[in-house]
Design an enzyme around this catalytic site. Structure first.
Site, mmCIF file in Angstrom:
data_model
loop_
_atom_site.group_PDB
_atom_site.id
_atom_site.type_symbol
_atom_site.label_atom_id
_atom_site.label_comp_id
_atom_site.label_asym_id
_atom_site.label_seq_id
_atom_site.Cartn_x
_atom_site.Cartn_y
_atom_site.Cartn_z
ATOM 1 N N ASP A 186 118.143 -38.641 -31.610
ATOM 2 C CA ASP A 186 117.338 -39.665 -30.931
ATOM 3 C C ASP A 186 118.019 -41.022 -30.907
ATOM 4 O OD1 ASP A 186 115.064 -38.314 -30.215
ATOM 5 O OD2 ASP A 186 114.026 -38.711 -32.096
HETATM 6 C C1 GLC Z 1 113.622 -36.808 -36.039
HETATM 7 C C2 GLC Z 1 112.923 -36.432 -34.773
HETATM 8 C C3 GLC Z 1 113.706 -35.361 -34.042
HETATM 9 C C4 GLC Z 1 115.118 -35.784 -33.853
HETATM 10 C C5 GLC Z 1 115.758 -36.218 -35.162
HETATM 11 C C6 GLC Z 1 117.137 -36.793 -34.988
HETATM 12 O O1 GLC Z 1 113.589 -35.770 -36.951
HETATM 13 O O2 GLC Z 1 111.622 -35.967 -35.025
HETATM 14 O O3 GLC Z 1 113.126 -35.084 -32.798
HETATM 15 O O4 GLC Z 1 115.829 -34.715 -33.285
HETATM 16 O O5 GLC Z 1 114.953 -37.180 -35.788
HETATM 17 O O6 GLC Z 1 117.146 -38.010 -34.349
HETATM 18 C C1 GLC Z 2 113.758 -40.101 -35.098
HETATM 19 C C2 GLC Z 2 114.889 -40.718 -35.814
HETATM 20 C C3 GLC Z 2 114.645 -42.157 -36.084
HETATM 21 C C4 GLC Z 2 114.283 -42.861 -34.805
HETATM 22 C C5 GLC Z 2 113.073 -42.205 -34.196
HETATM 23 C C6 GLC Z 2 112.692 -42.808 -32.919
HETATM 24 O O1 GLC Z 2 112.710 -39.941 -35.980
HETATM 25 O O2 GLC Z 2 115.143 -40.052 -37.025
HETATM 26 O O3 GLC Z 2 115.773 -42.727 -36.689
HETATM 27 O O4 GLC Z 2 114.034 -44.191 -35.006
HETATM 28 O O5 GLC Z 2 113.323 -40.845 -33.993
HETATM 29 O O6 GLC Z 2 111.559 -42.230 -32.388
#
Ligand code: GLC
Ligand code: GLC
Length: 814
Positions: free
Chosen positions: A487
């Site tokens: 993300d």
């Molecule tokens: C969090 C989000 C997931 C994403 C991951 C890496 O676990 O829930 O959707 O793939 O972060 O950013």
């Molecule tokens: C996921 C990631 C986090 C980010 C978030 C945004 O959970 O782990 O770092 O800020 O997504 O939605």
């Protein structure tokens, strides 16, 4: 240092010291009514949606940590001293404190000045309520007079509004009290048909419903004024902050035990039967009363508890394994499976690290969660798949999340994550492999939740794959869009405004930045869909998918390979990310783990090089970090990933979710020792001894462990709700132990450590119980199977055609 121990027999973790480094929580509830409960009785409850139907209040990031919950106080009428058997909120020094977190229940108790008290908290199956069974025993040699208080703080149920809109909310609180039941009915007069209640099994001496009356002015939960005084005042809340507090007086002979049952619940009345008498403003209680009365009866409460135990017994009995490694056994048999159910229920919405306010169910997250729980709850997974697919857009794209209450998609935390649609294919394929329920592919399923737009589910899968093919970049690799699995790799965002969301800002066209990770995911999903298509008799279509997969592999080989490992991406300038040419972020795990998992480079040596590089540059004693070197400054062209200090989260933290990709990749190369070694590094049970460093619960996975660039290397955060649960379960069960579901039956293909003499397992699959034992005779991964005494060809156990319900499978590894 440890703060407790595992009780595997009872499937419990027993905490014996209350001041754990962080609140160590458990979940109550399995279908609609849920609660979070910490080891000191902190937490809250909600019906379906932690934002819109919150029953009790919780203040986040509070001090003292984790205050507010389901608190019981005892007061010795002689000494006038009072305390909480759960340690919080009064924090007395207790004797024999213990918190037993079990499957869907928690028991917390202790002894103080000769009075032993335990409360068992759980949610009965199929009910929208929770039971607290408080058992008090007088261990003194003399008679004891004990006042018992139980308290909760109601919330206005839209938890977001509750935390912001005081000018209205402090004037609308309303309650009713009838027959020792406190009803919270704020907003019931207008558009709500639901209310909450808090009831007590013994005749109450008194109650309170106004917070100030209970706590006193400027008072806190640690020292409620009314408890201190030993007398509740029957306050009726008008506005301000309604609570529920009951007082019961007990006279206990030496050795005597008494039980009080408290029931906290949620109820909806039919719209035309809200009030009784009709025309009044009084809640019609005729429908809810029988339910309340039933569970206030300790016998009924015990029956409900026994049913809950049976429920978990049957879910966890679907797969059980016995290996030489206790950490593997305990996680695979108990806690990892249990955590998979929690992630399936909650997605990423409500935990100690997720407020329950911010997020619905993630599209990508929920599809991955299926991998870990489809064998336990196939019918619910079927429903989830159809709900998820129903939010898919006509383009094949996906909303990033949907709200469980409305089941509609939304882009509140961004949209256009180009990996999202492909996960649907993996979710559906896992479901088909488990159940063989091919009919699901014909289910008419809407697009964008529009009635009338229904197409068969299979068409959704087709569109998912085409979504990628219609969005290829300059190197014929998939365009990344907002971001892919990571993300925080925001290549089209370029944000320089403080506070702007990386997840919703885009100021690039998105026609250049490409993702090698999505390419790997496409290869994996494309092969799955080709297998599905050919089994549906769509050979031409299957061939075209395999052709697209081959082209994608070619693009990865030509433009996604860096010489020693797979590149991660191309940015908006067309520059490489995750390459030896980069100053920082030279190598990433996502593309290396997933490309190999998908089978890319197995033949030409790329796979083994990529994994060797992963081991050399990314693996640490606390798990595999996302990338190296960590970004030491903010990069406008990379986005949120470089917003984190080095070693945390996506910026070179051990993102546990990614570790099983490397484990599975290692098994594809036959490296059982390496795969299991990686497995052990992040296995919470194996980390129990270092609880002071790890800090999170030793019984569930955390999303992240701080990486080697962080001062707190080895410290976990974001426990419970993470794709780590499903992926680790899938990696250990299906790839390391190799008890794998396929479209054609159960495959046995272990890639276990060389030192293991073997293992045995039981797997219930499509109505048949397979009793499996594997013995090692040589160092390799070649397996010869006999089924009920007869040798078979290949690795897939044939489904019995003669009605046998138990099948003995023996495997010899050479
Ligand atoms: C969090 C989000 C997931 C994403 C991951 C890496 O676990 O829930 O959707 O793939 O972060 O950013
Ligand atoms: C996921 C990631 C986090 C980010 C978030 C945004 O959970 O782990 O770092 O800020 O997504 O939605």
């Amino acid at each position: 240092m440890k703060y407790g121990h595992f009780d595997d027999q009872n499937r419990e973790y027993v905490i014996t010291q209350p001041d754990t480094p962080l609140p160590w929580i458990n979940y109550l509830g399995s279908q609609s009514y849920f609660g979070i409960i910490s080891n000191t009785a902190g937490g809250y409850s909600f019906y379906r949606d932690a934002r819109l139907r919150r029953l009790t209040r919780y203040r986040y990031n509070n001090v003292p940590m984790d205050s507010g919950g389901r608190y019981v106080y005892l007061r010795d009428e002689e000494s006038r001293e009072f305390w909480s058997p759960s340690w919080q909120p009064t924090r007395h020094e207790l004797k024999d404190y213990s918190c037993r977190h079990g499957m869907g229940y928690t028991v917390i108790g202790s002894t103080y000045s000769g009075i032993e008290a335990h409360t068992r908290y759980f949610v009965p199956l199929d009910e929208n309520l929770e039971i607290w069974q408080l058992t008090i025993t007088n261990r003194r040699t003399t008679k004891a007079s004990i006042s018992t208080f139980a308290s909760i703080e109601f919330c206005l149920w839209n938890a977001q509004d509750d935390a912001t809109n005081f000018q209205r909310n402090l004037s609308i609180g309303e309650v009713e009290v009838e027959d020792d039941v406190i009803y919270h009915k704020t907003e019931y007069r207008e558009r709500r048909n639901h209310f909450a209640y808090f009831a007590c099994s013994l005749p109450g001496a008194a109650f309170d419903t106004q917070r100030e009356a209970f706590l006193g002015r400027y008072g806190g939960w640690d020292k409620p004024a009314a408890v201190e005084a030993g007398q509740l005042t029957n306050s009726i809340a008008h506005g301000w902050s309604p609570i529920g507090a009951h007082q019961v007086e007990l006279e206990l002979e030496p050795g005597e035990t008494r039980q009080i049952v408290f029931v906290l619940g949620y109820h909806e009345n039919p719209d035309d039967q809200k009030f009784l008498p009709a025309g009044s403003q009084t809640i019609n209680k005729t429908l809810v009363e029988p339910v309340i009365r039933k569970y206030l009866d300790p016998v009924e409460a015990d029956i409900a508890f026994a049913r809950l135990r049976e429920y978990w017994e049957s879910l966890l009995g679907i797969f059980e394994v016995n290996t030489p490694d206790i950490h593997t056994n305990r996680m695979a048999n108990i806690w990892n499976a249990y955590q998979c159910m929690a992630t399936f229920n909650m997605s990423r919405s409500a935990s100690s690290f997720e407020s329950g306010i911010g997020r619905g169910l993630g599209f990508r997250d929920s599809n991955q969660d299926i991998l870990g729980c489809v064998h336990m709850v196939p019918a619910r997974v079927r429903e989830r798949i159809l709900d998820l697919a129903a939010t898919q857009l006509p383009t094949g794209g996906a909303y990033h999340q949907y709200q469980p209450l409305t089941k509609r998609g939304n882009n509140d935390i961004g949209g256009g994550f180009n990996d999202d649609p492909l996960w649907l294919i993996l979710g559906v394929s896992a479901y088909l492999k488990e159940t063989g329920d091919w009919k699901i592919l014909d289910e008419p399923t809407p697009l964008d939740s529009e009635a009338g737009s229904e197409v068969p589910l299979y068409e959704h899968l087709r569109r998912s794959l085409h979504y990628t093919l219609e969005r290829l970049g300059p190197h014929a690799l998939p365009l990344i869009g907002r971001a892919d699995w990571n993300d925080c790799l925001n290549l089209n965002c370029f944000s320089s405004t403080p506070g702007e969301s990386f997840q919703t800002t885009t100021n690039k066209e998105g026609k250049v930045a490409e993702s090698v990770f999505i390419a790997g995911l496409f290869v994996n999903a494309g092969r799955e869909l080709a297998s599905i298509a050919s089994r549906c008799g769509l050979d031409g279509e299957a061939a075209s998918y395999l052709d697209a997969v081959a082209k994608m592999e070619q693009a990865v080989n030509e433009h996604g390979w860096d010489g020693e490992w797979f590149l991660r991406a191309y940015d908006d300038f067309g520059a490489k990310i995750g390459s030896k040419e980069c100053e920082e972020g030279k190598i990433f795990i996502e593309s290396n783990g997933f490309c190999v998992l998908a089978g890319i480079g197995l033949e030409d040596g790329k796979a083994s090089k990529a994994l060797a590089a992963t081991q050399k540059y990314l693996a640490t004693e606390h798990g595999i970090v996302v990338q190296q070197p960590a970004y030491s400054r903010y990069y406008l062209n990379l986005g949120e990933i470089s917003s984190y200090p080095p070693g945390y989260k996506e910026n070179a933290g051990v993102f546990c979710h990614l570790n099983p990709w490397a484990m599975i990749a290692e098994t594809r190369l036959g490296h059982g020792d390496q795969a299991h070694d990686y497995y052990k590094r992040i296995n919470p049970s194996a980390r129990e001894e270092i609880s002071d460093l790890h800090r999170c619960e030793p019984y569930v996975y955390a999303q992240m462990i701080a990486g080697k660039d962080a001062p707190s290397f080895g410290e976990a955060k974001n426990s419970w709700l993470t794709g780590t649960a499903a992926w680790n379960y899938y990696a250990i069960v299906q790839w390391i132990l190799g008890v794998r579901t396929t479209f054609d039956g159960l495959e046995i293909a272990p890639v276990i450590p060389k030192s293991w003499p073997g293992f045995s397992a039981t797997r219930k699959f499509r109505g048949v119980t397979y009793k499996i034992s594997v013995a090692r005779k040589g160092d390799g991964n070649q397996i010869a199977l006999t089924v009920d005494g007869s040798p078979i060809e290949g690795n897939i156990v044939p489904t019995p055609t003669d009605g046998r319900k138990i099948v003995l499978v023996k495997g010899i590894l050479t």
